[in-house]
Design a protein around this motif. Sequence first.
Motif, PDB file in Angstrom:
ATOM      1  N   ASP A  97      -3.723  -1.795  29.241  1.00 34.23           N
ATOM      2  CA  ASP A  97      -2.999  -1.172  28.125  1.00 34.23           C
ATOM      3  C   ASP A  97      -3.995  -0.830  26.999  1.00 34.23           C
ATOM      4  O   ASP A  97      -3.968  -1.405  25.914  1.00 34.23           O
ATOM      5  CB  ASP A  97      -1.908  -2.107  27.627  1.00 34.23           C
ATOM      6  N   ILE A  98      -4.870   0.136  27.258  1.00 39.93           N
ATOM      7  CA  ILE A  98      -5.911   0.512  26.315  1.00 39.93           C
ATOM      8  C   ILE A  98      -5.312   1.077  25.036  1.00 39.93           C
ATOM      9  O   ILE A  98      -5.800   0.823  23.923  1.00 39.93           O
ATOM     10  CB  ILE A  98      -6.869   1.533  26.952  1.00 39.93           C
ATOM     11  N   THR A  99      -4.254   1.859  25.152  1.00 41.11           N
ATOM     12  CA  THR A  99      -3.644   2.481  23.970  1.00 41.11           C
ATOM     13  C   THR A  99      -3.186   1.431  22.968  1.00 41.11           C
ATOM     14  O   THR A  99      -3.428   1.539  21.762  1.00 41.11           O
ATOM     15  CB  THR A  99      -2.461   3.362  24.379  1.00 41.11           C
ATOM     16  N   ALA A 100      -2.532   0.392  23.459  1.00 38.91           N
ATOM     17  CA  ALA A 100      -2.041  -0.667  22.572  1.00 38.91           C
ATOM     18  C   ALA A 100      -3.201  -1.411  21.924  1.00 38.91           C
ATOM     19  O   ALA A 100      -3.148  -1.773  20.742  1.00 38.91           O
ATOM     20  CB  ALA A 100      -1.155  -1.632  23.348  1.00 38.91           C
TER      21      ALA A 100
ATOM     22  N   ARG B 289      -6.310  -0.272  21.285  1.00 39.63           N
ATOM     23  CA  ARG B 289      -6.934   0.569  20.267  1.00 39.63           C
ATOM     24  C   ARG B 289      -6.068   0.654  19.018  1.00 39.63           C
ATOM     25  O   ARG B 289      -6.570   0.621  17.895  1.00 39.63           O
ATOM     26  CB  ARG B 289      -7.184   1.972  20.834  1.00 39.63           C
ATOM     27  N   LYS B 290      -4.755   0.752  19.202  1.00 38.30           N
ATOM     28  CA  LYS B 290      -3.850   0.831  18.057  1.00 38.30           C
ATOM     29  C   LYS B 290      -3.943  -0.428  17.205  1.00 38.30           C
ATOM     30  O   LYS B 290      -3.989  -0.370  15.978  1.00 38.30           O
ATOM     31  CB  LYS B 290      -2.421   1.047  18.540  1.00 38.30           C
TER      32      LYS B 290
ATOM     33  N   GLU C  47      -7.343  -0.434  15.216  1.00 41.53           N
ATOM     34  CA  GLU C  47      -7.362   0.551  14.128  1.00 41.53           C
ATOM     35  C   GLU C  47      -6.441   0.130  12.995  1.00 41.53           C
ATOM     36  O   GLU C  47      -6.796   0.240  11.813  1.00 41.53           O
ATOM     37  CB  GLU C  47      -6.975   1.934  14.649  1.00 41.53           C
TER      38      GLU C  47
END
Length: 419
Positions: free
Chosen positions: A141-144, A146-147, A150
Amino acid sequence: MAIRDMSFWRPTLFGEADLSQVLHNEMVALKKGVFDWPAETFLRTSQTEMVDYFVDRHSVAVPQLDRGGIQQLPVDETTTFVEDIAGRAHERRLTVLRIAVPFEGEHRVFMFRPRCWTMRDWYTTVAEDELQISWIGASGDITAARKRFEEELDQIAKHLAWAKELIDPHNAGLRDAAEQLITGRRDKLLADRDMEAALGFPVRRRAGAPLHGVPVARRRITTRPRPQASGPFEPEPELLSADYEAALEIIGRFRNGLERSLPTAAKMGEEDIRNQLLFTLNTHFEGQAAGEVFNGRGKTDILIRAGDRNVFIAECKNWKGPKAITEALDEQLLGRYLVWRDTKAAFLLFIREGNPGEIIRKAAEEIGRHPQCVRRLPTEDEGRYDFVFRSVHDDGRDIRLAFLPFVIPSSPGNSSGAA
């Protein structure tokens, strides 16, 4: 969906102490430090050195995040248990990602609460010179991830900006606060020793002293005791700051008058200008038994002497390049201050040819680069540059130096060219 692991959650980020109270405590500690300093050592220590010490000790450095230097730490795993509808616990293996965010500044600031702050869960731990931000979730779950990183970085940056709004004014006011406290205590200690009456350097006003048609308030010069650099504390005569400023104002007005009378000024040499300036200064100040306060020892010196010591000295020089500035400082000015702390001095530079603005800049830079120069002081006078020097003979003694350039072309209209 990411799962929170409480072992990485730090609710105390920006929440352990009120930043306003922390900064108030720093000011209280500054005052305590000044008044806890042993009196004899206090009087024998350079005031500039003490101010720098307290400013450094009680200032607060706001951390600056280095996002460009972020590194990913090795991936890890953790185990958690999730209950199903029937209440049965199932073991799940989750991925742990961490990033290390370097920063410069004081790590303790991350623990202080600014006026504005957001109540939220933090996923950041604080080390001496880096933050570590964590994410725990399902593998891939790369998107989670990175979110999370950030959002955490943005929130930390926002809280640091709020902290900066309090810390910057605190840091900006430290030097003035330290100088006032140190000067106040120094004056009190000197007064307690009842030494002012023993100085033997009384000076009274002389009536009437117009300078190029511009009236200047008449002054009475007084002195007060001052400490020696080492050994027992003994009295030393001193030109008070108010009289020093008054003398510099008169010199500045004298310069302005010369620059408005270029045909006459262009014909005058260093010694002629020195003699005229001596006369002008002595029309404003009067010494013991109506004698002159300002005297000339050499061709370019202007002195106030108390006994066998110089209370004030000004050196007059023609511009002959940056090297001559250093020589004048080493041989004429600094070399004469063997016994002074907080000595007052002036360096008058006559610019006969070349580009005045460029020459003044070069001269000021050369003075500031001198190895004994402690720092350049701010001034509101565009025609004056103030510096603090450390004595070459005693680290406990300061020399206050005012640099005043005189633009006097050797012939009217010759005020530009190469520097």
